[in-house]
Design an enzyme around this catalytic site. Structure first.
Site, PDB file in Angstrom:
ATOM      1  N   HIS A   1       0.870  -1.181   0.000  1.00 49.35           N
ATOM      2  CA  HIS A   1       0.000   0.000   0.000  1.00 49.35           C
ATOM      3  C   HIS A   1       0.900   1.222   0.000  1.00 49.35           C
ATOM      4  O   HIS A   1       1.679   1.443   0.921  1.00 49.35           O
ATOM      5  CB  HIS A   1      -0.911   0.007   1.229  1.00 49.35           C
ATOM      6  N   CYS A   2       0.789   2.037  -1.049  1.00 47.41           N
ATOM      7  CA  CYS A   2       1.656   3.210  -1.204  1.00 47.41           C
ATOM      8  C   CYS A   2       0.924   4.447  -0.681  1.00 47.41           C
ATOM      9  O   CYS A   2      -0.135   4.821  -1.204  1.00 47.41           O
ATOM     10  CB  CYS A   2       2.036   3.399  -2.674  1.00 47.41           C
ATOM     11  N   VAL A   3       1.505   5.089   0.322  1.00 47.65           N
ATOM     12  CA  VAL A   3       0.871   6.286   0.892  1.00 47.65           C
ATOM     13  C   VAL A   3       0.956   7.463  -0.065  1.00 47.65           C
ATOM     14  O   VAL A   3       0.152   8.405   0.021  1.00 47.65           O
ATOM     15  CB  VAL A   3       1.521   6.649   2.241  1.00 47.65           C
TER      16      VAL A   3
ATOM     17  N   SER B   1      -3.223   4.458  -2.278  1.00 46.09           N
ATOM     18  CA  SER B   1      -3.867   3.289  -2.868  1.00 46.09           C
ATOM     19  C   SER B   1      -2.886   2.120  -2.833  1.00 46.09           C
ATOM     20  O   SER B   1      -1.690   2.301  -2.581  1.00 46.09           O
ATOM     21  CB  SER B   1      -4.294   3.580  -4.305  1.00 46.09           C
TER      22      SER B   1
END
Length: 414
Positions: free
Chosen positions: A267-269, A273
């Site tokens: 999960h990429c901040v 998403s």
């Protein structure tokens, strides 16, 4: 029939109709907090959270069909980043302190939200506003000096547009698994006795017979949880207790999004998403365009502010950088871009290495936890050996992601 909301009205979190003009009214928690602060008394447990929720609910702007709520996490980057950069441009020591503390504050906020398992728009807002503000400073302070040609500005602008286009694609569906239609009903109704082994992210490895699984999840996940009745007993299934479905190979559950994602990487901040099967290519493309555009912009700015020096030397030794405020602001923004670029470059490097070994961040993390992977290249990559088919085959597999419909056969369920 209720009257429609005017531009300054809204329905608050209690379901009551409210008005922006009354934003400071009927806030008992805030009144009590101020009173206790003035009398040097401690706040009761949970008072700060209630005050924060009230402020977040009432922070709105007028709109056509009613006042629109503003996400509080969007505000700090828009206000603090220009202030910090302008203060840092006043003196070399101020710049050193601020540019050193900014990454520390960002990392602290990341671990704070990560520990609370919260989704936030702070990092996406910070990234997009940083891009816009750096481009604005470049056009306002660097281009007017006359050392940057029209074609160079066009090239930088095209790189920025391509990066934003790739980022927009990366923000789309990462490959969410369909939620079973019966998910709203009893979560474990009809599930037979099973041996459950605890695992991360609230997931469980479930060992059942093929017939039992067919009874438990038949038709619930639109193909992802349909199992063959002839499957041999004792085969371990990857059952997600949160989404109530059996996941295909390499899929994982994201605790921030609350969904299972095909070939979940992480999960990429920065894009708020997940990165999965459907958007991993766009994510790598966005990182690559960012690196090229950022390095090109840094080079053009240093050639303008520090004439006669190579970009690498000018980054560390530029005597005339603080001779005037315009040069100081440009040089400060260069260092800010260099710090961000270094961080994104490290992320891109890890991603490229993982692709070369056909391993995802999630798989590497699980391999480290279970002590089943090999540390390679000084620990930069964890080779699980499970999907590694060689450099060319691994890259061929990555470039073909999303080009074919997901496998739904029982052989791909692990």
């Amino acid at each position: 029939m209720e009257e429609p909301l005017c531009c300054c009205e809204y329905v608050d979190r209690r379901g009551e109709r409210n008005h922006l003009a009354a934003c400071c009214c009927d806030c008992e928690d805030l009144d009590e907090g101020c009173e206790r602060w003035l009398t040097c008394k401690s706040l009761p447990p949970g008072a700060l959270e209630r005050i924060a929720d009230t402020i977040a609910d009432r922070l709105r702007i007028p709109w056509f069909a009613g006042a629109v709520k503003i996400n509080v996490s969007l505000v700090p980057p828009l206000v603090l980043l220009p202030v910090f950069l302008h203060v840092a441009a006043l003196h070399f020591l101020l710049g050193l302190v601020i540019l050193t503390s900014l990454p520390v504050v960002v990392l602290w906020y990341y671990y704070l939200t990560h520990r609370r398992k919260e989704r936030t728009l702070f990092f996406l807002s910070l990234g997009l506003f940083s891009l816009g503000y750096m481009y604005y400073v470049f056009l306002q302070e660097v281009v007017p000096r006359g050392h940057v040609g029209y074609s160079q500005v066009v090239a930088l602008t095209c790189g920025l547009i391509l990066m934003l286009a790739a980022l927009s694609r990366a923000k789309k569906d990462p490959g969410y698994l369909p939620i079973p239609a019966s998910n709203g009903k009893s979560s474990h109704r009809g599930l037979p006795n099973k041996s459950v082994r605890g695992s991360s992210n609230g997931l469980h490895g479930v060992t059942m017979s093929g017939a039992a699984i067919g009874r438990a999840v038949n038709g619930e996940a639109k193909g992802y949880s349909r199992m063959s009745a002839e499957e041999p007993e004792g085969v371990k299934k990857d059952w997600c207790a949160k989404c109530q479905l059996v996941r295909p190979a390499r899929a994982g559950h994201c605790r921030l999004c609350g969904r299972c994602v095909r070939r979940l990487d992480h999960h990429c901040v920065w894009i708020n998403s997940c990165v999965g099967e459907q958007n991993h290519q766009a994510f790598i493309l966005a990182l690559s365009f960012f690196m090229l555009t950022s390095v090109y912009g840094i080079t053009l700015t240093l050639h303008t502010v520090c004439r006669g020096r190579t970009p690498f030397v000018a980054l560390f030794y530029c005597p005339g950088a603080y001779s005037d405020y315009s040069s100081a602001l440009s040089f400060t923004c260069v260092w800010y871009c260099a710090i961000v670029t270094a961080g994104m470059g490290y992320i891109l490097l890890i991603q490229l290495l993982n692709i070369s070994y056909n391993v995802t961040e999630r798989e590497a993390r699980l391999a480290l936890r279970d002590n089943t992977g090999r540390r390679l290249l000084g620990g930069l990559v964890i080779d699980t050996g499970q999907y590694n088919r060689g450099f060319l085959c691994n890259w061929g597999h990555f470039l073909s992601l999303g080009s074919s419909p997901p496998q739904r056969s029982a052989e791909d369920i692990v």
